[in-house]
Write a protein that holds these residues in place. Structure first.
Motif, PDB file in Angstrom:
ATOM      1  N   THR A 165      47.724   4.654  76.950  1.00 51.94           N
ATOM      2  CA  THR A 165      48.651   3.664  77.523  1.00 51.94           C
ATOM      3  C   THR A 165      48.952   2.570  76.510  1.00 51.94           C
ATOM      4  OG1 THR A 165      47.698   4.135  79.698  1.00 51.94           O
ATOM      5  CG2 THR A 165      49.020   2.126  79.514  1.00 51.94           C
ATOM      6  N   LEU A 166      47.935   2.134  75.783  1.00 52.55           N
ATOM      7  CA  LEU A 166      48.149   1.095  74.758  1.00 52.55           C
ATOM      8  C   LEU A 166      49.087   1.607  73.667  1.00 52.55           C
ATOM      9  CD1 LEU A 166      44.550  -0.362  74.200  1.00 52.55           C
ATOM     10  CD2 LEU A 166      46.492  -1.566  75.217  1.00 52.55           C
ATOM     11  N   ARG A 167      48.806   2.821  73.220  1.00 51.27           N
ATOM     12  CA  ARG A 167      49.573   3.384  72.101  1.00 51.27           C
ATOM     13  C   ARG A 167      51.064   3.421  72.447  1.00 51.27           C
ATOM     14  NH1 ARG A 167      48.119   9.322  69.665  1.00 51.27           N
ATOM     15  NH2 ARG A 167      50.088   9.593  68.535  1.00 51.27           N
ATOM     16  N   ALA A 168      51.357   3.772  73.692  1.00 46.01           N
ATOM     17  CA  ALA A 168      52.767   3.807  74.114  1.00 46.01           C
ATOM     18  C   ALA A 168      53.313   2.388  74.277  1.00 46.01           C
ATOM     19  CB  ALA A 168      52.888   4.582  75.419  1.00 46.01           C
ATOM     20  N   GLY A 169      52.517   1.508  74.878  1.00 46.35           N
ATOM     21  CA  GLY A 169      53.023   0.183  75.267  1.00 46.35           C
ATOM     22  C   GLY A 169      53.070  -0.820  74.132  1.00 46.35           C
ATOM     23  N   LEU A 170      52.201  -0.686  73.142  1.00 47.70           N
ATOM     24  CA  LEU A 170      52.126  -1.701  72.082  1.00 47.70           C
ATOM     25  C   LEU A 170      53.335  -1.654  71.153  1.00 47.70           C
ATOM     26  CD1 LEU A 170      48.326  -1.542  71.165  1.00 47.70           C
ATOM     27  CD2 LEU A 170      49.542  -3.488  72.161  1.00 47.70           C
ATOM     28  N   SER A 171      54.138  -0.603  71.286  1.00 48.44           N
ATOM     29  CA  SER A 171      55.302  -0.478  70.397  1.00 48.44           C
ATOM     30  C   SER A 171      56.294  -1.631  70.588  1.00 48.44           C
ATOM     31  CB  SER A 171      56.000   0.862  70.631  1.00 48.44           C
ATOM     32  OG  SER A 171      56.311   0.976  72.001  1.00 48.44           O
ATOM     33  N   GLU A 172      56.171  -2.364  71.707  1.00 50.18           N
ATOM     34  CA  GLU A 172      57.077  -3.506  71.908  1.00 50.18           C
ATOM     35  C   GLU A 172      56.742  -4.670  70.958  1.00 50.18           C
ATOM     36  OE1 GLU A 172      56.156  -6.497  75.318  1.00 50.18           O
ATOM     37  OE2 GLU A 172      55.751  -4.507  76.162  1.00 50.18           O
ATOM     38  N   PHE A 173      55.547  -4.638  70.359  1.00 48.98           N
ATOM     39  CA  PHE A 173      55.168  -5.709  69.425  1.00 48.98           C
ATOM     40  C   PHE A 173      55.383  -5.210  67.991  1.00 48.98           C
ATOM     41  CE2 PHE A 173      52.326  -6.111  73.152  1.00 48.98           C
ATOM     42  CZ  PHE A 173      52.858  -7.287  73.666  1.00 48.98           C
ATOM     43  N   LYS A 174      55.874  -6.103  67.151  1.00 41.74           N
ATOM     44  CA  LYS A 174      56.180  -5.706  65.782  1.00 41.74           C
ATOM     45  C   LYS A 174      54.891  -5.300  65.046  1.00 41.74           C
ATOM     46  CE  LYS A 174      58.448  -7.395  61.593  1.00 41.74           C
ATOM     47  NZ  LYS A 174      57.266  -7.751  60.804  1.00 41.74           N
ATOM     48  N   ASP A 175      53.907  -6.188  65.109  1.00 43.85           N
ATOM     49  CA  ASP A 175      52.659  -5.903  64.399  1.00 43.85           C
ATOM     50  C   ASP A 175      51.452  -6.114  65.302  1.00 43.85           C
ATOM     51  OD1 ASP A 175      53.201  -5.108  61.694  1.00 43.85           O
ATOM     52  OD2 ASP A 175      54.147  -7.083  61.466  1.00 43.85           O
ATOM     53  N   TYR A 176      50.525  -5.226  65.170  1.00 42.11           N
ATOM     54  CA  TYR A 176      49.278  -5.390  65.920  1.00 42.11           C
ATOM     55  C   TYR A 176      48.120  -4.717  65.188  1.00 42.11           C
ATOM     56  CZ  TYR A 176      50.265  -0.651  67.713  1.00 42.11           C
ATOM     57  OH  TYR A 176      50.536   0.692  67.840  1.00 42.11           O
ATOM     58  N   LYS A 177      46.914  -5.197  65.566  1.00 48.29           N
ATOM     59  CA  LYS A 177      45.685  -4.594  65.040  1.00 48.29           C
ATOM     60  C   LYS A 177      44.806  -4.204  66.220  1.00 48.29           C
ATOM     61  CE  LYS A 177      44.695  -8.092  62.093  1.00 48.29           C
ATOM     62  NZ  LYS A 177      43.939  -8.821  61.057  1.00 48.29           N
ATOM     63  N   ILE A 200      39.014   0.120  62.822  1.00 50.15           N
ATOM     64  CA  ILE A 200      39.982  -0.973  62.798  1.00 50.15           C
ATOM     65  C   ILE A 200      41.290  -0.392  62.285  1.00 50.15           C
ATOM     66  CG2 ILE A 200      40.661  -3.150  61.697  1.00 50.15           C
ATOM     67  CD1 ILE A 200      37.722  -3.943  61.610  1.00 50.15           C
ATOM     68  N   TYR A 201      42.357  -0.651  63.041  1.00 52.65           N
ATOM     69  CA  TYR A 201      43.679  -0.144  62.685  1.00 52.65           C
ATOM     70  C   TYR A 201      44.642  -1.322  62.605  1.00 52.65           C
ATOM     71  CZ  TYR A 201      48.385   1.633  63.632  1.00 52.65           C
ATOM     72  OH  TYR A 201      49.729   1.862  63.580  1.00 52.65           O
ATOM     73  N   SER A 202      45.510  -1.322  61.614  1.00 53.17           N
ATOM     74  CA  SER A 202      46.531  -2.364  61.508  1.00 53.17           C
ATOM     75  C   SER A 202      47.878  -1.724  61.224  1.00 53.17           C
ATOM     76  CB  SER A 202      46.171  -3.331  60.368  1.00 53.17           C
ATOM     77  OG  SER A 202      47.274  -4.174  60.083  1.00 53.17           O
ATOM     78  N   THR A 203      48.911  -2.160  61.961  1.00 58.13           N
ATOM     79  CA  THR A 203      50.258  -1.627  61.700  1.00 58.13           C
ATOM     80  C   THR A 203      50.738  -2.023  60.301  1.00 58.13           C
ATOM     81  OG1 THR A 203      51.148  -3.591  62.783  1.00 58.13           O
ATOM     82  CG2 THR A 203      51.065  -1.571  64.103  1.00 58.13           C
ATOM     83  N   GLN A 204      50.129  -3.090  59.742  1.00 63.52           N
ATOM     84  CA  GLN A 204      50.553  -3.550  58.410  1.00 63.52           C
ATOM     85  C   GLN A 204      49.872  -2.782  57.286  1.00 63.52           C
ATOM     86  OE1 GLN A 204      50.181  -7.786  57.965  1.00 63.52           O
ATOM     87  NE2 GLN A 204      51.955  -8.186  59.258  1.00 63.52           N
TER      88      GLN A 204
END
Ligand SMILES: [Zn+2]
Length: 405
Positions: free
Chosen positions: A327-339, A364-368
């Motif tokens: 659910t997070l993986r699908a929903g977090l796409s609304e935020f530009k960057d997240y860890k 630990i995962y970071s979109t950046q």
């Protein structure tokens, strides 16, 4: 940058003979954990300092980034905070479990997962009885706790009860409980309360009804986890931002309150296998729309370990993966960057049905800073990564502080 911390309580485990030598995490299908772990870093974190009993109190304090050797005074005062009870300097708070004994043995630390309503019906009249004997010195809080998890607060101006050795009941399942009763000079009061509860609960209508319905009785109270009021620096003081915590467990709520984090209530959250996993993730995403930081704590993985059923633990891990991380993986796409940091507090081993101090696997995962990789997230791969955090409480500084990982 949004920060999400996921704590699957007690998820870490050792190789299990019934699983062909795999750990439950290794045996589970965890595509979402593997996705984030493959694109981030994985490693082991020592969340339980030497000399400390491996428990959710110490383990979660490390995950939250507070050094247990500096800030931990006991589990009771953290839970008191969750109940909105302002503990005074001369007061000590105990966790008060309702437990089931059978003959000389401790059968169940949760009194067969007694309901909050039943616990209240037992504790209310018992509390009134105790008040006649001890007055305001000893106070129970019927109806404040969740299920078997309750609270006892006691005046202790000389601070003697702090030194009494008490044992968590979940560590002595199936053992002779008399060997683990409170020990020490000031233990008399606690032993008296525990014995009185046994006499009071025997043949109580709540217990009679439970037996008729094929459930175990609440045989007595079990006091442990005592402590005087602690003081933590808040997240705002430490990192300059606001955050929230989602959990069914009073102790973790109390930690959140001491850390200055909001506690978000999610409907249908039970701290058990039937919890509202999807709701936890959805409310976390919503919380991040107005905050920078959220913690999701999930208890079912720990419960499965205590029951000692490897298949149940695999199922709990797979539910966390599919329903929370999915659910997070699908929903977090609304935020530009997240860890995201996923880190259990401690091991809860299905073979021994108790906690252990082993270093826990985390990622630990970071979109950046997306990495290329293909990893199965497990205790073994985490150990092979060579990344090891020797003091678990430093992981949070690293997680928040580093834009990259
Ligand atoms: Zn735990």
């Amino acid at each position: 940058m949004k920060h999400i911390v996921i704590i699957p309580d007690g998820m870490g485990d050792k190789p299990v003979a019934a699983l062909g030598g795999k750990t439950p995490l290794e045996a589970a299908s965890t595509p979402n954990m593997d996705y984030f772990a493959s694109r981030g870093i994985i490693g082991l974190s020592r969340n339980i300092p030497d000399g400390y009993v491996p428990g959710t109190d110490i383990g979660c304090m490390s995950v939250f980034g507070y050094d247990p050797t500096k800030y931990f005074t006991g589990r009771g005062p953290l839970e008191a905070a969750e109940h909105g009870i302002d503990l005074k300097e001369n007061e000590i708070a105990f966790r008060c479990n309702l437990v089931t004994t059978e003959g000389e043995l401790l059968k169940d630390f949760s009194a067969d997962h007694i309901s909050t309503q039943e616990a209240k019906q037992l504790l209310e009249p018992f509390s009134a009885e105790i008040k006649k004997i001890y007055g305001q010195k000893v106070r129970f809080y019927p109806g404040h706790g969740t299920g078997y998890r309750n609270l006892m607060i006691c005046e202790d101006p000389d601070r003697t009860l702090d030194k009494v050795r008490c044992t968590p009941p979940h560590d002595i399942m199936g053992k002779k409980y008399a060997d683990y009763l409170p020990q020490g000079n000031a233990a008399g009061l606690l032993l008296d309360l525990m014995t009185r509860s046994e006499n009071f609960f025997k043949n109580h209508p709540v217990n009679r009804k439970r037996v008729q319905n094929g459930k175990s009785q609440a045989s007595r109270i079990w006091l442990w986890g005592q402590g005087f009021p602690p003081s933590f620096p808040s997240y705002y003081q430490r990192y300059g931002f606001h955050g929230a915590v989602i959990t069914a467990v009073d102790l973790v709520k109390g930690m959140a309150i001491h850390a200055g984090l909001d506690v978000i209530k999610v409907p249908g959250v039970t701290g058990y296998f039937d919890t509202n996993y999807v709701g936890k993730a959805e409310y976390a995403i919503n919380a991040l729309r107005s905050r920078d930081f959220v913690v999701i704590h999930i208890e079912s993985t720990d419960e499965a370990g205590h029951i000692g059923d490897p298949q149940l633990k695999i199922k709990a891990i797979e539910d966390v993966d599919r329903l929370v991380l999915g659910t997070l993986r699908a929903g977090l796409s609304e935020f530009k960057d997240y860890k995201i940091m996923l880190m259990p507090d401690h091991f809860t081993c299905v073979e021994t049905r108790t906690h252990s101090s082993d270093a826990v696997p985390f990622f630990i995962y970071s979109t950046q800073d997306e990495k290329n990789g293909d990893k199965k997230f497990s205790e073994t791969t985490a150990a092979y990564s060579g990344v090891k955090i020797l003091e678990g409480h430093t992981a949070m500084d690293f997680f928040i502080g580093a834009a990259k990982c």
